[in-house]
Design a protein around this motif. Structure first.
Motif, PDB file in Angstrom:
ATOM      1  N   ALA A 343      -4.515  13.408   0.225  1.00  0.00           N
ATOM      2  CA  ALA A 343      -4.095  13.175   1.630  1.00  0.00           C
ATOM      3  C   ALA A 343      -5.149  12.409   2.427  1.00  0.00           C
ATOM      4  O   ALA A 343      -4.821  11.483   3.177  1.00  0.00           O
ATOM      5  N   THR A 344      -6.425  12.759   2.240  1.00  0.00           N
ATOM      6  CA  THR A 344      -7.477  12.119   3.042  1.00  0.00           C
ATOM      7  C   THR A 344      -7.508  10.617   2.798  1.00  0.00           C
ATOM      8  O   THR A 344      -7.608   9.815   3.726  1.00  0.00           O
ATOM      9  N   ARG A 345      -7.416  10.226   1.528  1.00  0.00           N
ATOM     10  CA  ARG A 345      -7.555   8.791   1.255  1.00  0.00           C
ATOM     11  C   ARG A 345      -6.359   7.998   1.782  1.00  0.00           C
ATOM     12  O   ARG A 345      -6.500   6.842   2.174  1.00  0.00           O
ATOM     13  N   ILE A 346      -5.176   8.643   1.818  1.00  0.00           N
ATOM     14  CA  ILE A 346      -4.006   7.927   2.353  1.00  0.00           C
ATOM     15  C   ILE A 346      -4.193   7.668   3.849  1.00  0.00           C
ATOM     16  O   ILE A 346      -3.905   6.570   4.348  1.00  0.00           O
ATOM     17  N   CYS A 347      -4.716   8.668   4.563  1.00  0.00           N
ATOM     18  CA  CYS A 347      -4.944   8.502   6.007  1.00  0.00           C
ATOM     19  C   CYS A 347      -6.035   7.456   6.246  1.00  0.00           C
ATOM     20  O   CYS A 347      -5.879   6.560   7.085  1.00  0.00           O
ATOM     21  N   LEU A 352      -7.970   1.864   7.881  1.00  0.00           N
ATOM     22  CA  LEU A 352      -8.666   0.632   7.474  1.00  0.00           C
ATOM     23  C   LEU A 352      -7.713  -0.567   7.488  1.00  0.00           C
ATOM     24  O   LEU A 352      -8.085  -1.666   7.901  1.00  0.00           O
ATOM     25  N   ALA A 353      -6.478  -0.343   7.035  1.00  0.00           N
ATOM     26  CA  ALA A 353      -5.513  -1.451   6.995  1.00  0.00           C
ATOM     27  C   ALA A 353      -5.222  -1.951   8.406  1.00  0.00           C
ATOM     28  O   ALA A 353      -5.121  -3.161   8.639  1.00  0.00           O
ATOM     29  N   ALA A 354      -5.123  -1.012   9.361  1.00  0.00           N
ATOM     30  CA  ALA A 354      -4.856  -1.418  10.742  1.00  0.00           C
ATOM     31  C   ALA A 354      -6.061  -2.181  11.291  1.00  0.00           C
ATOM     32  O   ALA A 354      -5.907  -3.213  11.949  1.00  0.00           O
ATOM     33  N   LEU A 355      -7.275  -1.708  10.986  1.00  0.00           N
ATOM     34  CA  LEU A 355      -8.480  -2.379  11.491  1.00  0.00           C
ATOM     35  C   LEU A 355      -8.622  -3.779  10.900  1.00  0.00           C
ATOM     36  O   LEU A 355      -9.004  -4.726  11.590  1.00  0.00           O
ATOM     37  N   ALA A 356      -8.310  -3.919   9.608  1.00  0.00           N
ATOM     38  CA  ALA A 356      -8.599  -5.183   8.917  1.00  0.00           C
ATOM     39  C   ALA A 356      -7.701  -6.325   9.369  1.00  0.00           C
ATOM     40  O   ALA A 356      -8.144  -7.459   9.452  1.00  0.00           O
TER      41      ALA A 356
END
Ligand SMILES: Cc1cc2nc3c(=O)[nH]c(=O)nc-3n(C[C@H](O)[C@H](O)[C@H](O)COP(=O)(O)OP(=O)(O)OC[C@H]3O[C@@H](n4cnc5c(N)ncnc54)[C@H](O)[C@@H]3O)c2cc1C
Length: 399
Positions: A343-347, A352-356
């Protein structure tokens, strides 16, 4: 034909589940619609912690013999010069490597055959009927059709393809939907131990040396951003329009691929479906992307696919019988173990995807990484790159 378990999909999640169940002495069938070897949209990086698991699945030596070089360093390629940092070391096998999906998936499916799994390929699972101990999966291939029956059905068919199975996901149509792209290049000028993360307007991506002296360049772009660059690019095919956009936005990529040649075509897939979904519902178990999918920015999808199959097989192996009560108990335990592991890595990947990919935040990300390159290493650690696979050490199921 009757089995203990039917696995739909022969990607890493399906093969890993099937091999682990067959190693417990279960009668297992896999249904895979595509002929292998086949290329697939994927960056192909495999985190180091999976090597032990790949050993258990019977392909560890073949993966070591064929994969690309150890990835010891990370980088951010955005606007401006690239910024590098160290990859965190895992405990037993320190660094991960990349392996083409045409090679890896073929190896795993062969390993499944070798432990006695019946592989139906190229057959497509088209319909599910029946219930309880008599679930029936209709499979089709070139005008032929037959039914496979089992108490345990495992959906490992990924999240990107439409279909009429109860486990297929519904279509979406949103500007924020992300599509995946991938191509191989030869003759690139990139350090062999470096895996750059690419951040550009509307998306993100990655590059890594994989097997056979080829580099995979894979990326995701939002639907809305894709429409804009396609409009600006005239009649360019979508893969080439995406590539041109990346070259213009990331000087590090332009430099690395200046003298490189493309090997094959651009592949496209999607929309991808990041998020956490039910791991056991309607008496169907889900593994891999279907159970939950991280934005590929953290390159953990293969890990999650292999490990979720392993986790499910371990939980199914620990219930005494596979009647309704046993299946429900295994499903409950698997869902819990899955959440703890992934769960942690999915969040993190969603953040990160939104930031990038968004202009103001992408620049913020570049500034943070410029000041603190170690943020890249920390991100890799938080994304699970060094997290051990549960139940591997003390498991009673030997490969
Ligand atoms: C751009 C991009 C880059 C990525 N880079 C990385 C990376 O570097 N490292 C990483 O770890 N992960 C990466 N990933 C994620 C990774 O590719 C997936 O998470 C992984 O493939 C999931 O494996 P799976 O077994 O769940 O599904 P899949 O690999 O999608 O396998 C599903 C299989 O099911 C078959 N199938 C589908 N429907 C049916 C049916 N009805 N009947 C029979 N067969 C069926 C398909 O043919 C397919 O072979 C990336 C993803 C993208 C989009």
């Amino acid at each position: 034909m009757r089995y203990d378990a039917i696995v739909i999909g022969g990607g890493p999640s399906g093969s890993s589940t099937a091999i682990a169940l067959a190693q417990q002495g279960r009668a297992v069938a896999i249904v895979e619609r595509a002929e292998f070897p086949r290329r697939k949209v994927c960056g192909e990086f495999i985190s180091a912690v999976n090597l032990q698991l790949l050993d258990r699945l019977g392909v560890g030596d073949a993966v070591r013999a064929n994969a690309g070089p150890a990835v010891e360093r990370l980088a951010l390629f955005a606007s401006g010069p690239g910024i590098e940092a160290g990859m965190p070391r895992a405990r037993i096998n320190p660094f991960g490597r990349a392996l083409g999906r045409d090679v890896l998936d073929t190896m795993l499916l062969q390993a499944a055959r070798d432990v006695g799994v019946d592989v139906f390929q190229p057959w497509r699972a088209v319909e599910m009927a029946g219930a309880g101990e008599h679930k029936s999966i209709r499979i089709d291939a070139s005008g032929q059709s037959c039914n496979l029956i089992a108490p345990v059905v495992i959906a490992a068919h990924g999240s990107w393809e439409p279909g009429k199975l109860p486990s297929n996901l519904k279509k979406t149509n949103d500007d924020l939907d992300c599509f995946g792209f991938k191509a191989y290049f030869r003759g690139a000028a990139l350090a062999s131990n470096l895996m750059p993360l690419l951040a550009f307007p509307g998306g993100y991506g990655g590059m890594v040396w994989t097997d056979q002296d080829r580099i995979s360049l894979s990326c995701c772009m939002r639907r809305g951003a894709l429409a804009e660059i396609r409009k600006a690019g005239g009649n360019l095919p979508v893969g080439q329009a995406v590539y041109r956009h990346i070259l213009a936005a990331c000087p590090g990529v332009a430099l690395a691929l200046a003298d490189a040649t493309i090997d094959g075509d651009w592949l496209a897939a999607g929309p991808i479906r990041p998020g956490i979904r039910p791991r056991y519902a309607d008496d169907i178990f889900r593994v891999g992307n279907l159970a939950g999918e991280s934005h590929p920015i953290i390159a953990e999808g293969i890990s999650m696919a292999l490990q979720s199959g392993w986790l499910l097989a371990a939980e199914l192996g620990s219930v005494a019988d596979w009647g309704q009560g046993g299946r429900a108990e295994a499903g409950r335990r698997y869902a819990k173990a899955w959440r703890k592991q992934f769960a942690t890595r999915i969040c993190l990947a969603s953040v990160l995807a939104a930031l990038a990919g968004l202009p103001p935040t992408a620049d913020l990300m570049r500034r943070v990484v410029t000041l603190f390159p170690a943020a890249l290493s920390l991100g890799a650690r938080l994304s699970g790159k060094t997290r051990n696979v549960p139940r591997l050490a003390g498991s009673r199921h030997q490969a």
